[in-house]
Design a protein around this motif. Structure first.
Motif, PDB file in Angstrom:
ATOM      1  N   CYS A 226      49.308  12.287  35.669  1.00  0.00           N
ATOM      2  CA  CYS A 226      50.223  13.363  35.292  1.00  0.00           C
ATOM      3  C   CYS A 226      49.570  14.741  35.330  1.00  0.00           C
ATOM      4  O   CYS A 226      50.096  15.700  34.770  1.00  0.00           O
ATOM      5  CB  CYS A 226      50.782  13.101  33.899  1.00  0.00           C
TER       6      CYS A 226
ATOM      7  N   TYR B 123      57.720  15.298  17.114  1.00  0.00           N
ATOM      8  CA  TYR B 123      58.736  14.483  17.772  1.00  0.00           C
ATOM      9  C   TYR B 123      58.913  13.096  17.167  1.00  0.00           C
ATOM     10  O   TYR B 123      59.757  12.325  17.619  1.00  0.00           O
ATOM     11  CB  TYR B 123      58.397  14.344  19.261  1.00  0.00           C
TER      12      TYR B 123
ATOM     13  N   ARG C  89      57.621  13.208  23.818  1.00  0.00           N
ATOM     14  CA  ARG C  89      58.931  13.679  23.362  1.00  0.00           C
ATOM     15  C   ARG C  89      60.051  12.706  23.695  1.00  0.00           C
ATOM     16  O   ARG C  89      60.937  12.445  22.884  1.00  0.00           O
ATOM     17  CB  ARG C  89      59.232  15.039  23.986  1.00  0.00           C
ATOM     18  N   GLU C  90      60.018  12.159  24.893  1.00  0.00           N
ATOM     19  CA  GLU C  90      61.106  11.296  25.349  1.00  0.00           C
ATOM     20  C   GLU C  90      60.904   9.841  24.927  1.00  0.00           C
ATOM     21  O   GLU C  90      61.753   8.994  25.214  1.00  0.00           O
ATOM     22  CB  GLU C  90      61.214  11.360  26.881  1.00  0.00           C
TER      23      GLU C  90
ATOM     24  N   ARG D  20      56.388  19.822  35.314  1.00  0.00           N
ATOM     25  CA  ARG D  20      57.643  19.357  35.925  1.00  0.00           C
ATOM     26  C   ARG D  20      57.453  18.051  36.696  1.00  0.00           C
ATOM     27  O   ARG D  20      58.352  17.223  36.761  1.00  0.00           O
ATOM     28  CB  ARG D  20      58.195  20.439  36.855  1.00  0.00           C
TER      29      ARG D  20
ATOM     30  N   THR E 164      58.171  14.831  34.626  1.00  0.00           N
ATOM     31  CA  THR E 164      59.585  14.543  34.423  1.00  0.00           C
ATOM     32  C   THR E 164      60.220  14.000  35.695  1.00  0.00           C
ATOM     33  O   THR E 164      60.924  12.983  35.681  1.00  0.00           O
ATOM     34  CB  THR E 164      60.328  15.818  33.990  1.00  0.00           C
TER      35      THR E 164
ATOM     36  N   GLY F  12      56.183  21.732  27.232  1.00  0.00           N
ATOM     37  CA  GLY F  12      57.365  20.901  27.429  1.00  0.00           C
ATOM     38  C   GLY F  12      57.163  19.805  28.443  1.00  0.00           C
ATOM     39  O   GLY F  12      57.544  18.654  28.225  1.00  0.00           O
ATOM     40  N   GLY F  13      56.546  20.140  29.588  1.00  0.00           N
ATOM     41  CA  GLY F  13      56.349  19.141  30.637  1.00  0.00           C
ATOM     42  C   GLY F  13      55.345  18.081  30.254  1.00  0.00           C
ATOM     43  O   GLY F  13      55.609  16.880  30.381  1.00  0.00           O
TER      44      GLY F  13
ATOM     45  N   VAL G 171      56.353  15.298  27.766  1.00  0.00           N
ATOM     46  CA  VAL G 171      57.420  14.360  28.118  1.00  0.00           C
ATOM     47  C   VAL G 171      57.132  12.926  27.664  1.00  0.00           C
ATOM     48  O   VAL G 171      57.985  12.291  27.037  1.00  0.00           O
ATOM     49  CB  VAL G 171      57.735  14.408  29.632  1.00  0.00           C
TER      50      VAL G 171
ATOM     51  N   GLN H 171      61.520  10.078  36.212  1.00  0.00           N
ATOM     52  CA  GLN H 171      62.942   9.864  36.501  1.00  0.00           C
ATOM     53  C   GLN H 171      63.133   9.106  37.809  1.00  0.00           C
ATOM     54  O   GLN H 171      63.977   8.208  37.902  1.00  0.00           O
ATOM     55  CB  GLN H 171      63.671  11.208  36.563  1.00  0.00           C
TER      56      GLN H 171
END
Length: 291
Positions: free
Chosen positions: A41, A172, A141-142, A100, A103, A134-135, A138, A107
């Motif tokens: 990543c 989170y 967070r997710e 990015r 993510t 944010g990236g 992931v 996906q």
């Protein structure tokens, strides 16, 4: 219903030995008979190099820029002992968010049900941990990763990065995010370094998964483009990585850490700095047993 895939994320600041550690964990788990995917990543896209004799592979974002749409199989390459290797990659230099790729890549593989198709036991995300933007957040967070481990030395900036990661996990945790499995203590060469890390994990209510010493064997192995597990399977260092992989394999219950706030971290570091200076100057004697 298919088997449950154990998904873990390994974080750590740049240069701390995170990818080295991750690749050796993947290699050790594969030697234990598990089907493993290592998911790089980092925009540098070099997480899986030592699983593939030092060679780079096309990243998911590179393939998307070239083709517009991608069959996930085109981004998956096999390495040591059949380990599946994927690199998320990053945007073109100076354009977009470096996180990015995570993510997008996750996906893509989920939409095409790759994890189930490959009948994986483990997916290991190797994530840059200097900042939890944010990236890069992931996997936490997710709730993509079930367990998070962080690689840290006793150096302040490594511990600072680990503490920031703990803050992200704590943030989170109430929304179904991943929880902390523990700290992988890397480059531990002295009792003082071990004690610093031990003190930090005690204060933040977590645990040390394994103490990994600095070793020339790792350097020799990586110069040949291989993990220590592959290049020096009978070495002491390879056994350390096997022990770590076994602990991760047996690990089932992760928790919410208790990160230090900025002032607490500053005071904690200052205490250790003063103590080490006093020991070095001879002001304190016999401290290695009493710290």
């Amino acid at each position: 219903m298919g088997k449950k895939i154990k998904q873990i994320a390994i974080y750590g600041k740049g240069g701390i030995g995170k990818s080295t550690t991750t690749s050796n964990i993947s290699a050790a788990l594969s030697d234990m008979g598990y089907k493993v995917m290592q998911f790089g990543c980092d925009p540098k896209a070099d997480s899986t190099n030592t699983l593939r004799d030092g060679t780079y592979i096309p990243t998911v974002l590179e393939l998307l820029r070239e083709k517009g749409t991608v069959d996930a199989h085109d981004a998956i390459f096999q390495g040591y002992n059949g380990i599946y290797c994927v690199e998320a990659g990053g945007p073109a230099p100076g354009v977009g968010c470096a996180g990015r790729g995570i993510t997008t890549a996750v996906q893509l593989l989920k939409q095409q049900k790759i994890f189930e198709e490959l009948d994986l036991d483990y997916v290991i995300y190797d994530v840059l941990g200097d900042v939890v933007c944010g990236g890069f957040a992931v996997p936490i967070r997710e709730g993509i990763a079930e367990h998070v481990f962080t690689v840290s030395s006793s150096d302040f900036m490594a511990i600072y990065a680990a503490n920031n990661l703990f803050k992200g996990i704590q943030k989170y945790s109430n929304a179904g995010g991943a929880l902390l499995g523990g700290v992988i203590a890397n480059s531990v060469t002295s009792p003082f370094q071990q004690k610093i890390i031990d003190d930090f994990v005690e204060r933040t209510k977590t645990q040390v998964m394994e103490y990994v010493p600095r070793s020339i064997t790792v350097t020799q192995s990586e110069l040949s483009g291989r993990t220590t597990i592959e290049a020096a399977p009978n070495s002491v260092q390879a056994q350390v990585y096997r022990n770590l992989a076994k602990r991760i394999d047996e690990h089932s219950e992760s928790t919410v850490p208790a990160p230090l706030d900025s002032q607490e971290l500053k005071e904690w570091a200052a205490k250790w700095a003063d103590l080490l200076v006093a020991i070095e100057s001879g002001e304190i004697r016999g401290a290695s047993e009493s710290i």
